[in-house]
Scaffold this active site. Sequence first.
Site, mmCIF file in Angstrom:
data_model
loop_
_atom_site.group_PDB
_atom_site.id
_atom_site.type_symbol
_atom_site.label_atom_id
_atom_site.label_comp_id
_atom_site.label_asym_id
_atom_site.label_seq_id
_atom_site.Cartn_x
_atom_site.Cartn_y
_atom_site.Cartn_z
ATOM 1 N N CYS A 113 0.822 -1.232 0.000
ATOM 2 C CA CYS A 113 0.000 0.000 0.000
ATOM 3 C C CYS A 113 0.846 1.269 0.000
ATOM 4 O O CYS A 113 0.370 2.329 -0.405
ATOM 5 C CB CYS A 113 -0.943 0.008 1.197
ATOM 6 S SG CYS A 113 -2.126 -1.345 1.130
ATOM 7 N N HIS A 249 -3.479 7.458 1.866
ATOM 8 C CA HIS A 249 -3.845 6.108 1.435
ATOM 9 C C HIS A 249 -5.255 5.818 1.930
ATOM 10 O O HIS A 249 -5.583 6.059 3.091
ATOM 11 C CB HIS A 249 -2.849 5.105 2.014
ATOM 12 C CG HIS A 249 -3.243 3.689 1.781
ATOM 13 N ND1 HIS A 249 -3.641 3.229 0.562
ATOM 14 C CD2 HIS A 249 -3.318 2.624 2.628
ATOM 15 C CE1 HIS A 249 -3.943 1.947 0.649
ATOM 16 N NE2 HIS A 249 -3.759 1.557 1.898
ATOM 17 N N ASN A 279 -10.037 0.085 -0.627
ATOM 18 C CA ASN A 279 -8.567 0.144 -0.548
ATOM 19 C C ASN A 279 -7.986 -0.453 -1.837
ATOM 20 O O ASN A 279 -8.105 -1.658 -2.058
ATOM 21 C CB ASN A 279 -8.117 -0.641 0.686
ATOM 22 C CG ASN A 279 -6.616 -0.616 0.888
ATOM 23 O OD1 ASN A 279 -5.859 -0.255 -0.013
ATOM 24 N ND2 ASN A 279 -6.179 -1.016 2.067
HETATM 25 O O1 UT7 Z 1 -3.951 -0.894 3.396
HETATM 26 C C1 UT7 Z 1 -3.176 -1.547 4.329
HETATM 27 C C2 UT7 Z 1 -3.536 -1.166 5.640
HETATM 28 N N1 UT7 Z 1 -4.753 -1.797 6.072
HETATM 29 C C3 UT7 Z 1 -5.483 -1.176 6.934
HETATM 30 O O2 UT7 Z 1 -5.169 -0.065 7.258
HETATM 31 C C4 UT7 Z 1 -6.648 -1.869 7.563
HETATM 32 C C5 UT7 Z 1 -6.692 -1.506 8.988
HETATM 33 N N2 UT7 Z 1 -7.744 -2.092 9.746
HETATM 34 C C6 UT7 Z 1 -9.053 -1.777 9.599
HETATM 35 O O3 UT7 Z 1 -9.404 -1.014 8.732
HETATM 36 C C7 UT7 Z 1 -10.037 -2.358 10.586
HETATM 37 O O4 UT7 Z 1 -9.347 -2.963 11.643
HETATM 38 C C8 UT7 Z 1 -11.003 -3.377 9.944
HETATM 39 C C9 UT7 Z 1 -12.002 -2.640 9.072
HETATM 40 C C10 UT7 Z 1 -10.239 -4.396 9.160
HETATM 41 C C11 UT7 Z 1 -11.796 -4.088 11.035
HETATM 42 O O5 UT7 Z 1 -12.484 -3.156 11.853
HETATM 43 P P1 UT7 Z 1 -12.444 -3.308 13.453
HETATM 44 O O6 UT7 Z 1 -13.297 -2.231 13.999
HETATM 45 O O7 UT7 Z 1 -10.992 -3.319 13.842
HETATM 46 O O8 UT7 Z 1 -13.145 -4.686 13.679
HETATM 47 P P2 UT7 Z 1 -12.561 -6.014 14.326
HETATM 48 O O9 UT7 Z 1 -11.536 -6.637 13.452
HETATM 49 O O10 UT7 Z 1 -12.205 -5.730 15.734
HETATM 50 O O11 UT7 Z 1 -13.841 -6.950 14.274
HETATM 51 C C12 UT7 Z 1 -15.004 -6.663 15.058
HETATM 52 C C13 UT7 Z 1 -16.078 -7.723 14.789
HETATM 53 C C14 UT7 Z 1 -15.553 -9.152 14.897
HETATM 54 O O12 UT7 Z 1 -16.542 -9.938 15.511
HETATM 55 P P3 UT7 Z 1 -16.390 -10.366 17.057
HETATM 56 O O13 UT7 Z 1 -15.099 -11.153 17.127
HETATM 57 O O14 UT7 Z 1 -16.349 -9.080 17.820
HETATM 58 O O15 UT7 Z 1 -17.617 -11.181 17.279
HETATM 59 C C15 UT7 Z 1 -15.409 -9.590 13.463
HETATM 60 O O16 UT7 Z 1 -15.532 -10.975 13.289
HETATM 61 O O17 UT7 Z 1 -16.569 -7.584 13.449
HETATM 62 C C16 UT7 Z 1 -16.542 -8.859 12.787
HETATM 63 N N3 UT7 Z 1 -16.333 -8.672 11.367
HETATM 64 C C17 UT7 Z 1 -17.338 -8.471 10.492
HETATM 65 N N4 UT7 Z 1 -18.674 -8.416 10.646
HETATM 66 C C18 UT7 Z 1 -19.421 -8.179 9.548
HETATM 67 C C19 UT7 Z 1 -15.167 -8.628 10.692
HETATM 68 N N5 UT7 Z 1 -15.387 -8.389 9.394
HETATM 69 C C20 UT7 Z 1 -16.724 -8.314 9.236
HETATM 70 C C21 UT7 Z 1 -17.563 -8.078 8.127
HETATM 71 N N6 UT7 Z 1 -18.894 -8.021 8.339
HETATM 72 N N7 UT7 Z 1 -17.073 -7.891 6.884
#
Ligand code: UT7
Length: 322
Positions: A113, A249, A279
Site C-alpha cells: 500500500c 492512502h 482500498n
Molecule cells: O492498506 C493496508 C492497511 N490496512 C489497513 O489499514 C486496515 C486496517 N484495519 C481496519 O481497517 C479495521 O481494523 C477493519 C475494518 C479491518 C476491522 O475493523 P475493526 O473495527 O478493527 O473490527 P474487528 O476486526 O475488531 O472486528 C469486530 C467484529 C468481529 O466480531 P467479534 O469477534 O467481535 O464477534 C469480526 O468478526 O466484526 C466482525 N467482522 C465483520 N462483521 C461483519 C469482521 N469483518 C466483518 C464483516 N462483516 N465484513
Amino acid sequence: MRRSVLTGTGSALPDRSISNAELAERIDTSDDWIVERTGISNRHIAAEGETTSSLATLAARRALEAAGLAPKDIDLIVLATATPDQTFPATATQVQNNLGCNGGIAFDVAAVCSGFLYALGVADSMLRTGMANRALVIGSETFSRILDWEDRTTCVLFGDGAGAVVLEARDETGDAPRGILATRLHADGAHNQLLFVDGGPSTTGTVGKLRMKGREVFRHAVVNLAQVLQEVLEDAGLTIGDIDWLVPHQANARILDATAKKLNLPSEKVVMTVAQHANTSAASVPLALDVAVRDGRIREGDLVMLEAMGGGFTWGASLLRV
Ligand code: UT7
C-alpha cells in the site's frame, strides 16, 4: 535547484463496481457493518482480461494527456504494485511497450500500500540526479485476484484500480518552488505477519491470498502516519497549518479521521475516495490525487501531502507543491 514537478495526473477504474449489499448476498456481512467500520460503500473489480498493466496503461495515457506530453517524452517508468501481471518481467515493461516508449528505464517497486510513495521517492531521486528527465510514476493493482472471497474480514475492504502521475525535472527557483519538497520512507519487517500474502514463487509456488490482522494494522497505522507526516513537515520547514491538502492512502475512513485529528488538520482538507474505491493498495494515493485535481480542488501552487502505510510494514509521506 533541479526538482521533480508534477505536471499531469490520470487514473483508471474497472467498469464493474460491487456494492456492499451485493457482497452481503454472498458472505455473512452487511452494508451497515462495512460503512460504519470502514466508510466503504463500493469497490471496482477487474473483469476477465483486465489486468494491472491494462489499468496502468490507461491511467498513464490520461496522465500524459493532462501533462501535454507524448509517450516518447518519457524516459522513466516506475510502477508500484503487489499484483503484477506476471512474476516477471516487471509490469512496468509491459506498460512501456503498450505506450510505445521503449528504450528508457522501466521497473516495478514492491511496497504494497505504500508502493506509490516508494515509487515516487525513487523516481524523484533519479530525476534530481539526472538519470532521467520525465517520469511516469504509477500505482496499479488487481487485488481482487489475491483476495479470499470467503474471508469477510478482508474481502470487503479492497478494490482494483490504477493512478499515475507525470513528473518532469525542472529548475525551480524562488520562495515557492513547485515540485517534490521532502519525502520520508520507512519499513519495519518485524510486523510481516500482520499483513501478508500466504504464497509466492519461492515458498509455495502459488500466488497466495491476502491475510490481515486488521485491528493491529489499524493501531500501527495511526501512530506511524502521524509520525512520518511530522518528519516530512520538519524536513520542509513547514507546519501542518501550511498544508492545503492531505491525500492519504484510502484504507479506512476511521484511520483517515483519526490521523487528521491527531495532527489537528481540518477534515475538509483531507481527500477521501475510500467510499467509492475501497482500498486499492498502491493505486489509492494517485487515484485520490487525480480525483481531487480533476474536480478542481487541488490547483497549481497548492501544498499537497501524500501518505501511505501498508504491508511490511512500510510507510511514508511526501510533500509537494503542485
Ligand atoms: O492498506 C493496508 C492497511 N490496512 C489497513 O489499514 C486496515 C486496517 N484495519 C481496519 O481497517 C479495521 O481494523 C477493519 C475494518 C479491518 C476491522 O475493523 P475493526 O473495527 O478493527 O473490527 P474487528 O476486526 O475488531 O472486528 C469486530 C467484529 C468481529 O466480531 P467479534 O469477534 O467481535 O464477534 C469480526 O468478526 O466484526 C466482525 N467482522 C465483520 N462483521 C461483519 C469482521 N469483518 C466483518 C464483516 N462483516 N465484513
